[in-house]
Design an enzyme around this catalytic site. Structure first.
Site, PDB file in Angstrom:
ATOM      1  N   LYS A 111       0.836  -1.215   0.000  1.00 11.21           N
ATOM      2  CA  LYS A 111       0.000   0.000   0.000  1.00 11.21           C
ATOM      3  C   LYS A 111       0.862   1.254   0.000  1.00 11.21           C
ATOM      4  CE  LYS A 111       0.046  -0.147   4.990  1.00 11.21           C
ATOM      5  NZ  LYS A 111      -0.576   0.154   6.253  1.00 11.21           N
ATOM      6  N   ASP A 121       6.326   0.719 -17.391  1.00  9.98           N
ATOM      7  CA  ASP A 121       4.956   0.667 -16.867  1.00  9.98           C
ATOM      8  C   ASP A 121       4.294   2.045 -16.954  1.00  9.98           C
ATOM      9  OD1 ASP A 121       2.749  -0.644 -15.897  1.00  9.98           O
ATOM     10  OD2 ASP A 121       3.424  -0.685 -13.812  1.00  9.98           O
TER      11      ASP A 121
HETATM   12 MG    MG Z   1       1.760   1.922 -10.053  1.00 12.60          MG
HETATM   13 MG    MG Z   2       4.863  -0.678  -9.492  1.00 11.83          MG
END
Ligand code: MG
Ligand code: MG
Ligand code: ADP
Length: 280
Positions: A20, A128
């Site tokens: 988290k 990403d």
């Molecule tokens: Mg992320």
């Molecule tokens: Mg990540």
């Protein structure tokens, strides 16, 4: 180390299988910061240290989230601290089916492009790129920063053909049945950046997956290959200038994909044809 002794948790900012991210106040400094907790169960120390050290290394760039150089562990988590982005991530402000006003999108894209150019100049690939990993400091995107270097690797290092998040994944990475020596390359980020741009301007994904089984993707491929003929329906809202940019960012062969620098040359042009995403 006892987290509560030094930090007071205000609220949770993000959650996933990884762990988290919490908004906290540093009790001694009196300042707000974001703590990213990575579960020891699902994260190797090596991965944690890689994410932390890459983030720290890139921190000097004003368009990359700033790391505070604080890292520690609890029984359950590896933890590092970074600057808090008060408006959350880009995903939450893109109106679905509509997209962001063109000036807002351009402001955001400009900053992300600088961040990526910097990252690439340091021979690193993010792998990403997506709205969830772009943190925003105000809803108008006057200040945005690239974040989440958990997938980042050195360009040229060998990897399996699996990476990032599906709608943003380049075609050469979608075919995971190929097991030849595949290497980390800047073109992965350039493709994802092109998809990101489409999402920001339309509030939709251009396709589900860059695979021959996806009709939207196939339509795009046909258009890319022919260079003439009808523009696929979801692309008809874009101007010719912006379609030229998309053709280079989303070049099918990774060798042909442009560098992220290309975007700067297109910032002065109009991108959307109609008013819905334009004249704000
Ligand atoms: Mg992320
Ligand atoms: Mg990540
Ligand atoms: P993961 O590696 O699991 O994707 P991220 O670092 O991307 O984790 O964080 C997950 C989410 O938490 C982000 O998409 C964002 O919404 C929120 N978040 C992360 N870091 C911050 C921060 N510094 N300030 C504000 N929100 C953050």
């Amino acid at each position: 180390l006892e987290v509560n002794k030094y930090y007071e948790v205000i609220r949770e900012l993000g959650k996933g299988t990884y762990g988290k991210v919490d908004l906290v106040i540093h009790k001694i400094r009196g300042s707000k910061m974001a703590l990213k907790f990575l579960k020891k169960k699902s994260t190797k120390l090596k991965s944690f240290l890689r994410e932390y050290s890459i983030s720290l290394y890139l921190s000097p760039c004003p368009f990359i989230i700033n790391m505070f150089g604080i890292a520690f562990e609890t029984d359950e988590y590896y933890v590092f601290a970074q600057e808090y982005a008060p408006s959350g991530d880009l995903f939450d402000i893109i109106p679905p089916q509509v997209g962001l006003p063109e000036p807002v999108a351009k402001r955001c894209v400009h900053q992300v492009a600088i961040a990526l150019e910097y990252l690439h100049s340091k021979k690193l690939v993010h792998r990403d790129i997506k709205p969830e990993n772009i943190l925003i400091f105000d809803k108008e995107c006057r200040k945005v920063k690239l974040s989440d270097f958990g997938m980042a690797r050195r360009a040229g290092s060998p990897v399996k053909r699996v990476s990032g998040t599906i709608p943003y994944t380049a075609p050469e990475l979608c075919d995971t049945s190929k097991h030849d020596g595949f290497c980390v390359d800047y073109s992965t980020d350039v493709w994802a950046f092109g998809v990101l741009l489409f999402c920001m301007l339309t509030g939709n994904f251009p396709w589900e997956k860059a695979m021959p089984s996806d009709t939207f993707y196939e339509e795009f491929v046909r258009w890319q290959k022919r260079r003439t003929g009808a523009v696929p329906s979801q692309w008809r809202r874009f101007t010719d200038e912006s379609l030229r940019m998309f053709r280079k960012l989303l070049a099918l062969e990774q060798e042909r994909r442009c560098s992220v620098k290309e975007v700067f040359a297109h910032l002065g042009h109009r991108w959307m044809l109609d008013g819905t995403s334009g004249n704000h």
